[in-house]
Scaffold this motif. Structure first.
Motif, mmCIF file in Angstrom:
data_model
loop_
_atom_site.group_PDB
_atom_site.id
_atom_site.type_symbol
_atom_site.label_atom_id
_atom_site.label_comp_id
_atom_site.label_asym_id
_atom_site.label_seq_id
_atom_site.Cartn_x
_atom_site.Cartn_y
_atom_site.Cartn_z
ATOM 1 N N THR A 169 0.787 -1.112 0.021
ATOM 2 C CA THR A 169 0.164 -0.054 -0.052
ATOM 3 C C THR A 169 0.834 1.389 0.049
ATOM 4 N N ASP A 170 0.573 2.004 -0.660
ATOM 5 C CA ASP A 170 1.120 3.322 -1.063
ATOM 6 C C ASP A 170 0.876 4.276 0.196
ATOM 7 N N VAL A 171 1.603 4.439 1.308
ATOM 8 C CA VAL A 171 1.375 5.291 2.362
ATOM 9 C C VAL A 171 1.918 6.700 2.698
ATOM 10 N N SER A 172 2.610 7.003 1.542
ATOM 11 C CA SER A 172 3.497 8.292 1.150
ATOM 12 C C SER A 172 2.539 9.485 1.535
ATOM 13 N N LYS A 173 1.405 9.518 1.281
ATOM 14 C CA LYS A 173 0.573 10.804 1.265
ATOM 15 C C LYS A 173 -0.556 10.459 2.472
ATOM 16 N N PHE A 174 -0.340 9.571 3.505
ATOM 17 C CA PHE A 174 -1.276 9.292 4.357
ATOM 18 C C PHE A 174 -1.484 10.548 5.214
ATOM 19 N N THR A 175 -2.653 10.762 5.968
ATOM 20 C CA THR A 175 -2.651 11.868 6.899
ATOM 21 C C THR A 175 -2.255 11.269 8.323
ATOM 22 N N GLU A 176 -2.025 12.226 8.979
ATOM 23 C CA GLU A 176 -1.404 11.781 10.545
ATOM 24 C C GLU A 176 -2.118 10.468 11.170
ATOM 25 N N SER A 177 -3.454 10.829 11.123
ATOM 26 C CA SER A 177 -4.493 9.765 11.561
ATOM 27 C C SER A 177 -4.525 8.535 10.966
ATOM 28 N N GLN A 178 -4.409 8.588 9.605
ATOM 29 C CA GLN A 178 -4.135 7.159 8.927
ATOM 30 C C GLN A 178 -2.812 6.559 9.376
ATOM 31 N N ARG A 179 -1.516 7.277 9.516
ATOM 32 C CA ARG A 179 -0.365 6.680 9.867
ATOM 33 C C ARG A 179 -0.351 6.178 11.202
#
Length: 224
Positions: free
Chosen positions: A67-77
């Motif tokens: 999963t590309d997580v590079s643009k995730f928000t702080e909550s998602q991270r």
């Protein structure tokens, strides 16, 4: 498990722009033990922070388990970090107001694990790290080696698939440092993926592969 594509990180202030990572492309397979080495300021810890979802890259992609997580928000991270990633830092990062048991229990509280299951997991982690007899002690009552054992117990108590270690022996003498590296090596042999930042060639020798950074770029890789 981990893949970065043209990863770039730029830190900006009003007057200065610093390129910390420049087109970093690495892959870490499930179950690998990889050491990241390089001089101070080369971007090692910046890269580890991105891999640990503590920060996002300025550009490029970071794939975690596909999963590309590079643009995730702080909550998602934050949601992904829970139960997936364990952290071990040079400075231990223990909470002074909590005793050993409570420090180790903390990730399970964040995950909403029931009390009885928390107790079982914390005790298992303490036994494994040989710190059961220190359960009610506070960090300031422990030696550096004991504090790092608590930090490792906290990192593994949620059974993470990935452990990120930033100079895990940096504040330890050689004896305690060797014991900590042996503990990490045991976890790796059991299937845990480990990515470790280190200045120590000795510590890097526990890994199966070394990635060398210089000025924010990957300059060499070595299989051990």
């Amino acid at each position: 498990m981990i893949k970065t594509v043209n990863l770039q990180k730029i830190f900006r202030t009003e007057e200065v722009q610093t390129l910390a990572l420049n087109n970093v492309n690495i892959e870490v397979e499930k179950g690998e033990f990889v050491a990241i080495m390089g001089p101070s300021g080369c971007g090692k810890s910046t890269l580890l922070n991105i891999l640990g979802l503590l920060d996002n890259p300025t550009s490029g992609s970071y794939f975690l388990n596909g999963t590309d997580v590079s643009k995730f928000t702080e909550s998602q991270r934050t949601n992904i970090r829970k139960g997936v990633i364990g952290f071990v830092f040079q400075s231990f990062n223990l909470i002074d107001e909590l005793n050993v048991y409570e420090n180790i229990e903390l990730p399970l509280l964040y995950m909403g694990v029931p009390s009885s299951e928390r107790k079982k997991r914390v005790e298992e982690a303490m036994k494994r790290m040989d710190i059961m007899h220190r359960a009610k002690h506070f960090p300031q009552q422990l030696s550096g080696g004991q504090q790092q054992r608590v930090a490792i117990a906290r990192a593994v108590v949620a059974n993470p698939k990935l452990i990120l270690a930033d100079e895990p022996t940096g504040n330890l003498d050689s004896k305690n440092g060797k014991e900590v590296m042996e503990l990490l090596s045991e976890l790796h042999k059991e299937g845990t993926t480990i990515v470790m930042v280190t200045h120590s060639k000795h510590d890097a020798g526990y890994a199966g592969r070394i990635i060398n950074l210089f000025d924010g770029e990957v300059v060499a890789e070595l299989n051990l």
